[in-house]
Design an enzyme around this catalytic site. Structure first.
Site, PDB file in Angstrom:
ATOM      1  N   ILE A   1       0.872  -1.181   0.000  1.00 44.42           N
ATOM      2  CA  ILE A   1       0.000   0.000   0.000  1.00 44.42           C
ATOM      3  C   ILE A   1       0.907   1.227   0.000  1.00 44.42           C
ATOM      4  O   ILE A   1       1.691   1.429   0.939  1.00 44.42           O
ATOM      5  CB  ILE A   1      -0.930  -0.003   1.231  1.00 44.42           C
ATOM      6  CG1 ILE A   1      -1.969  -1.126   1.084  1.00 44.42           C
ATOM      7  CG2 ILE A   1      -1.611   1.358   1.398  1.00 44.42           C
ATOM      8  CD1 ILE A   1      -2.853  -1.321   2.302  1.00 44.42           C
ATOM      9  N   GLU A   2       0.830   2.038  -1.039  1.00 44.49           N
ATOM     10  CA  GLU A   2       1.752   3.174  -1.178  1.00 44.49           C
ATOM     11  C   GLU A   2       0.984   4.491  -1.265  1.00 44.49           C
ATOM     12  O   GLU A   2       1.363   5.402  -1.989  1.00 44.49           O
ATOM     13  CB  GLU A   2       2.648   2.963  -2.397  1.00 44.49           C
ATOM     14  CG  GLU A   2       3.458   1.676  -2.307  1.00 44.49           C
ATOM     15  CD  GLU A   2       4.362   1.429  -3.499  1.00 44.49           C
ATOM     16  OE1 GLU A   2       4.828   2.420  -4.095  1.00 44.49           O
ATOM     17  OE2 GLU A   2       4.597   0.259  -3.843  1.00 44.49           O
TER      18      GLU A   2
END
Length: 290
Positions: free
Chosen positions: A51-52
């Site tokens: 998750i960025e």
């Protein structure tokens, strides 16, 4: 997957979900159950959560993300004995790209974190010039920051890039300074988004036709090359090679990190000439310091 298992390797899912959604504990639980069921059906060995997204410190999303990692780890460990849950973190914990996560809480909540030590020019606050994708000192400073926070070295895996960035030079000086277009990203005036990503195999195929051959920047401890395109415009390409990667791998060994990995294995050439096969073998060997 069966071949990987025959060699004692794990094969894991890649997980991503909107951080806005995971504030709701019911949505978190449903997502986790879906991932566990998918892993079971496919005889997989865990999940890598990648998750960025932007998160503000101490926001609802900040706490929800830590909860998601812990709940995912608990569920996988219970439902699939021996499974592995990991989380991808940026090259430094200092709110890179506005990803202000609870890094100590996340590291405590999963088996280990994969440190993406690349794209380190995603936010450039100084002059807009082409630079290394993963400069040596900048890369290692990120690990110092993680361990200073109290994260155990055995929870850290170093990720190195098997790709580089091709930058179009608005001006290329005799001292190899390549001025690039001002491309803003998440608040910063300049970014590696001014260039485009190129796999290592493509870069190696450019070496012989380049203007420069492979050059070395001692300050950043990184290779680069320069070429002129069909329109007569100069380009500078920054990348990592066995020389730069082996120096980082030596740090991993010396400082007792959990291990090293790359993004990604498909960036190499696995067929073709004896020379290309040698280049590929050298990149794999660089991950294992003597």
């Amino acid at each position: 997957m069966c071949y990987a298992h025959s060699k004692g390797c794990r094969v894991v899912l890649k997980g991503d979900i909107s951080v806005k959604k995971i504030i709701d504990s019911a949505i978190r639980a449903a997502w986790i159950n879906q991932q566990v069921d998918l892993a079971k059906i496919q005889y997989m060995d865990g999940i890598n959560i990648d998750i960025e997204q932007e998160i503000n410190p101490f926001s609802a999303e900040y706490y929800a993300l830590t909860a998601l990692v812990k709940e995912t780890t608990d569920a996988f460990h219970q439902e699939i004995p021996g499974s592995q849950v990991t989380f991808d973190v940026p090259w430094s914990p200092e709110c890179i790209d506005r990803r202000c996560y609870n890094y100590t809480g996340i590291a405590d909540s999963c088996d280990f974190v994969f440190v993406m030590s690349y794209d380190e020019q995603s936010q450039v606050w100084s002059r807009c010039i082409a630079r290394a994708n993963a400069p040596y000192n900048q890369t290692l400073a990120g690990y110092d920051n993680y361990t200073f926070m109290g994260i155990n070295q055995k929870k850290l895996v170093m990720g190195v890039p098997w790709y580089g960035y091709d930058y179009t030079c608005q001006n290329l000086s005799k001292t190899h300074e390549c001025i690039i277009e001002k491309t803003a990203f998440r608040g910063a005036p300049c970014s590696d988004a001014a260039g485009h990503q190129v796999p290592y195999r493509t870069i190696m195929s450019q070496v012989n036709s380049s203007l420069s051959g492979i050059l070395w920047d001692e300050e950043q401890k990184a290779p680069y090359l320069e070429y002129k395109d069909s329109g007569g415009v100069f380009h500078q390409v920054w990348f990592d090679d066995p020389r730069s990667i082996s120096q980082k791998a030596a740090y991993v060994k010396k400082h007792g990190l959990r291990g090293i990995g790359m993004w990604n294995a498909n960036c190499l050439e696995y067929s073709g000439s004896f020379e290309t096969k040698q280049q590929t073998e050298a990149m794999w060997d660089a991950l294992m310091p003597k």
